[in-house]
Each structure stands twice: as structure tokens, then as C-alpha cells.
Scaffold this active site. Structure first.
Site, PDB file in Angstrom:
ATOM      1  N   ALA A 225       0.822  -1.216   0.000  1.00  0.00           N
ATOM      2  CA  ALA A 225       0.000   0.000   0.000  1.00  0.00           C
ATOM      3  C   ALA A 225       0.852   1.261   0.000  1.00  0.00           C
ATOM      4  O   ALA A 225       1.816   1.369   0.752  1.00  0.00           O
ATOM      5  CB  ALA A 225      -0.929  -0.009   1.215  1.00  0.00           C
TER       6      ALA A 225
ATOM      7  N   SER B 125      11.561  -0.056  -4.402  1.00  0.00           N
ATOM      8  CA  SER B 125      11.637   0.287  -5.820  1.00  0.00           C
ATOM      9  C   SER B 125      13.081   0.529  -6.223  1.00  0.00           C
ATOM     10  O   SER B 125      13.888   1.021  -5.431  1.00  0.00           O
ATOM     11  CB  SER B 125      10.831   1.571  -6.056  1.00  0.00           C
ATOM     12  OG  SER B 125      11.115   2.099  -7.330  1.00  0.00           O
TER      13      SER B 125
ATOM     14  N   TYR C 224       8.464  10.559  -4.093  1.00  0.00           N
ATOM     15  CA  TYR C 224       7.992   9.174  -4.084  1.00  0.00           C
ATOM     16  C   TYR C 224       9.133   8.227  -3.707  1.00  0.00           C
ATOM     17  O   TYR C 224       9.020   7.393  -2.812  1.00  0.00           O
ATOM     18  CB  TYR C 224       7.427   8.786  -5.459  1.00  0.00           C
ATOM     19  CG  TYR C 224       7.404   7.302  -5.681  1.00  0.00           C
ATOM     20  CD1 TYR C 224       6.475   6.503  -5.033  1.00  0.00           C
ATOM     21  CD2 TYR C 224       8.347   6.676  -6.517  1.00  0.00           C
ATOM     22  CE1 TYR C 224       6.473   5.128  -5.209  1.00  0.00           C
ATOM     23  CE2 TYR C 224       8.352   5.319  -6.702  1.00  0.00           C
ATOM     24  CZ  TYR C 224       7.404   4.540  -6.043  1.00  0.00           C
ATOM     25  OH  TYR C 224       7.425   3.179  -6.205  1.00  0.00           O
TER      26      TYR C 224
ATOM     27  N   LYS D 279      10.109   5.618  -0.258  1.00  0.00           N
ATOM     28  CA  LYS D 279      10.580   4.226  -0.297  1.00  0.00           C
ATOM     29  C   LYS D 279      11.909   4.099   0.444  1.00  0.00           C
ATOM     30  O   LYS D 279      12.117   3.152   1.224  1.00  0.00           O
ATOM     31  CB  LYS D 279      10.745   3.753  -1.747  1.00  0.00           C
ATOM     32  CG  LYS D 279       9.451   3.661  -2.542  1.00  0.00           C
ATOM     33  CD  LYS D 279       8.510   2.608  -1.987  1.00  0.00           C
ATOM     34  CE  LYS D 279       7.239   2.433  -2.804  1.00  0.00           C
ATOM     35  NZ  LYS D 279       6.238   1.584  -2.124  1.00  0.00           N
TER      36      LYS D 279
ATOM     37  N   VAL E 295       7.187   9.236 -27.283  1.00  0.00           N
ATOM     38  CA  VAL E 295       8.454   8.671 -26.802  1.00  0.00           C
ATOM     39  C   VAL E 295       9.334   9.844 -26.375  1.00  0.00           C
ATOM     40  O   VAL E 295       9.689  10.693 -27.203  1.00  0.00           O
ATOM     41  CB  VAL E 295       9.150   7.847 -27.900  1.00  0.00           C
ATOM     42  CG1 VAL E 295      10.502   7.336 -27.410  1.00  0.00           C
ATOM     43  CG2 VAL E 295       8.258   6.698 -28.347  1.00  0.00           C
TER      44      VAL E 295
END
Lengths: 337, 337
Positions: free
Chosen positions: A81, A124, A148, A152, A216
Site C-alpha cells: 500500500a 523500488s 515518491y 521508499k 516517446v
């Protein structure tokens, strides 16, 4: 074992719930459904024959987390989560730090109170940051470069310090590379809300007609075809990696770190060609400017997971694209359709 | 301005509350009294003539924090509250991460809700870690080496990301070196619970007869007299540094980092000699083995705070010891006496 899976209705979570059931474990799923749908649990039940116990709980709600543990019997936790979009984390860092850190600290405290000391944490490759050379090796000093990734990294630090202080803890920190694909049944898969942040879900939405073309970002990198290289891993391989890590730490106290990747990089255009092969027609794309923060290339040194867990990836990029496409074609609007 | 001071009853907090009052600010103090006494606020009131508004609130209690902000009128926050003992943090990391991170995140969220966007955060020279050369400069890459220091580093990262995302924020990160001394009145000072972790409070307790002798950890370092060098700063100078930082950021959005130190190192034995001079008799000590984790020497590059804030330390180690001794002699058992 009875395994609590936080974030279990999400993309990697739902595939891991299925793998755990197939390995004979009982599963309790906890999710706030902010970025996912309970429909994934109905599909998992259809595939495995067993409905996972589900609780609609947000980890920041300490009392609700306590009730799940108080019901009893949990042997170990797999903790997925968390909020997970890099760009959003740059714009809304407080929301990321609050949800990811407070949620995790509430979870760990509940584990302590109920004498549950085994956890597999969804980290990650982002924690390797911008300064490490490729391939990434677990012993490198980590240092994420966006909020983010920092959540982690901070959670890795918290769990590492807890494991160092108290040898009752069994902790696995799993550093994922780029998960793609779907269960070969086409019944469960990735269902991103809004514009997909990742390559393959974006390609899939172009292929199914939800978006006009793939952009891209950068065709002039110092790579074989000029586009970025990433280490793609089939989500079913990744789910099996969690089961392997859980089995390993179940018997061993300590803090373990494993990359879960294939050990090689594939370019954006290579993945696009594989996806076109799976779909059977060309996918429109346009090469545009580089995107701030993108690294030209990274991939895992995947030797530790092989040595310690006897686990390695088994599926090719072609298989990832075939399975991803089967899911997308059968579920053009994800679980909502 | 009306300033909320979290951890305001503690050592640095209480001196800063007094300096804020002397500078004409209104002060609201919030503290859970876990490592401090409300008596410090009565003494501050006696010195300033004004009783600070006090709330017995733990920052991890989100509803209680909300009530303090809802009462209204807060213009800025100085955030001291947090657990702070390095050794304890190694033994009980979960408690440190929970209290320091959840408390800070609750505080920042309450500030957001009530449109308060100025904060001065109590960081530490500990964030420079073990890899940086001396003197420490604010632009160095940080990386703490123990859980306490990591909570400071993580909070710096959180506030830095918030400041980068939203230009309404005015953020000062103050990296303290080694605060010692006491208000010259001898009415407020450091009142450590249990065995003091820091040099001067330990010496003071030996001098007052509460402990037998000082243990000096390591006499064979590569320093002038073989003992460790630290950058000691008088707590009244430190308190004035907070007022200067607050004034600076009040007018300027952004994220600012300042060392608060003297810019030079003093050895354990030099401080001991100063303290003996203040007391007027020798203090028993014994040189013993090095302590794990101690660095031989570190001190601040103090030029940024001088350039930006027109602030620098004004008091000598002799004055720190005289003032510390006056406080200890008059209050042999701290506020409890």
C-alpha cells in the site's frame, strides 16, 4: 501461513495474492481502494477458487488497522500500500509523505503489538537514485531523487534500523524494476487511473483506441536506438518473487534486500515492437523531447535473488506484451468496463 | 507575531520562548512534557513578565494539534518537539520514527489547513553524518548515521520537497552544533532525565555531586590533546539564532539551511578546564576507551548565518560553563528540586 497483503487489490498486489493462494497460503487483503478496484479480488477468486478476506481500510487509520490484527492469526505481512506516481509526488509531497510514512508506521506498530515480525516491503529501483552506475547492486548506497522515491528510501531506512535493533524481525526489502504484463488468463492486470505514467499501459491504451499515439520522450540518448533502456519484469514473475522472498525470510531473522528484475535493459522502441507483434498491427508513436528526471538506462544486477531465493525471471518481453495485450483487449476500460 | 513553539518547555525551547518574548512576539507553547517540565514556563514568565500560553499536547495526537490551530492567530511555527537521544534511537528506532515523523507530519498538515506557512525547524549537525570533511557547510550532501539523525534528515527532506512544490512556504532548517550553557539568571537551563548524554550536563552533575566522575571517551584521537573536538554554542546565542532565522524567513519564501555554531572546535579537556574554572575546584575524570560512533572532530562553517542573518555566536566556552554552573548549582536536581 496467513498473510496480510496491504494494497492487495492493486496491480502487483492482486497478482501476488493469487500467487500466495496458489502456494497454499491464506490471504487477508487490506486496501483503501483509492487507486484500485475490489473487482480484482473477485477475479482472483474466480482464478484460484478461493475468495481472499478483504477489508476496506486506510493504513493511516490506526484504529482500523488495529482491528484487522486483533481479529488474529496473521503470520506475516506483504506491504504494497502506498501512493506511487513520481510526478504527482513532486507536486504533492506532503500527501506522499503522510500516506506512505504514517501508513507504514501504523502498520509496523500494529505488527509489534500483535507479535507479527515478518514483513516483505514493496520498495523500488528508484531508491538507487541518479548517482549509481548500472547495473544496480543491492549493496550500493541508496539516495532517491524525488519524493515518491524518498518515501521508499525512508521506509527502507526505518525497517533496516528496526531489524538492526531487534532480532525478532524478519524483513525483506524488494526493489522492483519495471513491472509489466498481466496474468495469462487476461482476467487481472494493470488498471491505471487517468493518464498512465508507465510505458506499456500507455501503449496498451493507444492500441485499444483510448489514446491517439505514444509519445516517446527522447530519441537521442546514448543507447543502441537512442531511446531509454529499462529492466522490464513480468508481473507474474514479480509476484512469484514475493512468494520466494516470504519463504526465505519466514525462516531467517534479519534485513534482506533483493533486486527483482531481469538483469537486462530493453529500449522503448524494442518494447513498442514487441507490443505491435502482440497486437498484429503498428502502433502510432512520435519521438519528442526528453522528459526531466529520466535516466538514459538502468537495469538490475539480478544475481542476489537468484543465489538466495533460487528465483529469476522466466518470461520474455514478448510474453509480457502478449499478456498485457490480452488483458487490455478483454478489458478495454480495466475493471470498470 | 504570534509564534507556536512545539517542544517549548525543553532546554533550547524554553530559552527560545524567552528570546521571542524579549523580541516582542506572543508565544504559544505546545509540549507533551515527556522530557521536560512546565516549571520552565513559570521561570520564563518570571524572567519576561509574561506567561506564555501553554498546551499539554502530543503532536502525534492530530485532533489535539488541530484544536491549537483552530483557536487561531498563529503566524509561524518553531518546531523543537521530538525525541533526541542518539543511543536510545539505536535501541528503539520505531519510537523515534513514529514520534518524530508522525508528529511533524501532523503539524505540517495542520499548518496547511490553517494557512500557516512559516516554519523554523530544529535540525542538527548530525545530518552531516560520517562522510563529510570539517568544517561542515550547508551545501554538503547530508546523510545521518543513526536513527535519531535520520529522523532529522527525513524531516529536512520532507520540508525541502514541500517548499519546492509550493512557493507559499517559508522554511528555515537550523542545524545545531553542541548547545550548552544556560540563561545568565540561572533560572532556566538544561534538565536531562536520567544519565546525561552530553558532556557539559554530565560534568555539571559531577560538580554538583550527583555523579562520581566524568568518563572521557577516548584520549588518543588525532587532535591537539587527544580528546574529541566539538563546536559548542551558548544556548542563549542559539535562541537568538532562532529569532534571527524567523525574522529572515518571515519576509522570504523558500527553503533556507543554516548552521548554528561558533565555527571552531573545543576539546573535551578544554571544556573540562573551563568548567573547573567556573566551579573553582578540580572535577574528577577518567580517560577511557573510545565510544562507538563518535567522530574525532567536527565544527560548523558559520559564515552563511552571519552573511544572511547578521547572526553569530557572542559567548565563549568560559561563559557557557559559568552560566551552566550557575544554573546547576542553584538547581542541583533541575526543575524537580
Amino acid at each position: 501461513m496467513k498473510i496480510l497483503v496491504t494494497g492487495g487489490t492493486g496491480y502487483i498486489g492482486s497478482h501476488t495474492v493469487l500467487s500466495l493462494q496458489e502456494a497454499g497460503h491464506e490471504v487477508v487483503v487490506l486496501d483503501n481502494l483509492v487507486n484500485s478496484s475490489e473487482e480484482s479480488m473477485r477475479r482472483v477468486a474466480e482464478l484460484s477458487g478461493t475468495t481472499p478476506e478483504f477489508h476496506n481500510v486506510d493504513l493511516v487509520n490506526e484504529a482500523a488497522v488495529e482491528r484487522v490484527f486483533a481479529a488474529g492469526g496473521i503470520d506475516a505481512v506483504i506491504h504494497f500500500a502506498g501512493l506511487k506516481a513520481v510526478g504527482e509526488s513532486v507536486r504533492e509531497p506532503l500527501s506522499y509523505y503522510y500516506n506512505n510514512l504514517v501508513g507504514t508506521l501504523n502498520l509496523i506498530r500494529a505488527m509489534e503489538r500483535h507479535d507479527v515480525h515478518s514483513i516483505v516491503f514493496s520498495s523500488s529501483a528508484t531508491v538507487y537514485g541518479e548517482h549509481n552506475p548500472v547495473p544496480y547492486v543491492e549493496k550500493m548506497e541508496i539516495g532517491a531523487s524525488n519524493p515518491y522515491g524518498r518515501t521508499k528510501e525512508q521506509i527502507e531506512d526505518i525497517l533496516s534500523d528496526i531489524g538492526a535493533a531487534d532480532d525478532r524481525w524478519h524483513i525483506a526489502l524488494l526493489r522492483y524494476f519495471n513491472p509489466v504484463g498481466a496474468h495469462p488468463s487476461g482476467r487481472i492486470g494493470e488498471d491505471p487511473q487517468g493518464i498512465p505514467n508507465n510505458l506499456v499501459p500507455f501503449i496498451a491504451q493507444v492500441a485499444v483506441g483510448r489514446r491517439e499515439k505514444l509519445m516517446v520522450f527522447g530519441g537521442d540518448y546514448d543507447t543502441p536506438d537512442g531511446t531509454c533502456l529499462r529492466d522490464y519484469i513480468h508481473v507474474v514473475d514479480l509476484a512469484e518473487g514475493h512468494v520466494a522472498a516470504l519463504n526465505h525470510v519466514a525462516d531467517r531473522a534479519g534485513v534482506f534486500r533483493w533486486n527483482l528484475g531481469s538483469g537486462k535493459g530493453s529500449s522503448v522502441l524494442e518494447v513498442l515492437r514487441s507490443f505491435e507483434k502482440a497486437v498484429g498491427r503498428p502502433i502510432p508513436y512520435e519521438i519528442t523531447g526528453r522528459r526531466a528526471g529520466d535516466l538514459p538506462a538502468f537495469w538490475a544486477d539480478a544475481t542476489s535473488a537468484l543465489a538466495d531465493l533460487s528465483w529469476s525471471t522466466t518470461k520474455t518481453v514478448d510474453q509480457m506484451c502478449e499478456d498485457h495485450w490480452r488483458w487490455q483487449e478483454n478489458n478495454p476500460n480495466g475493471y470498470a468496463g
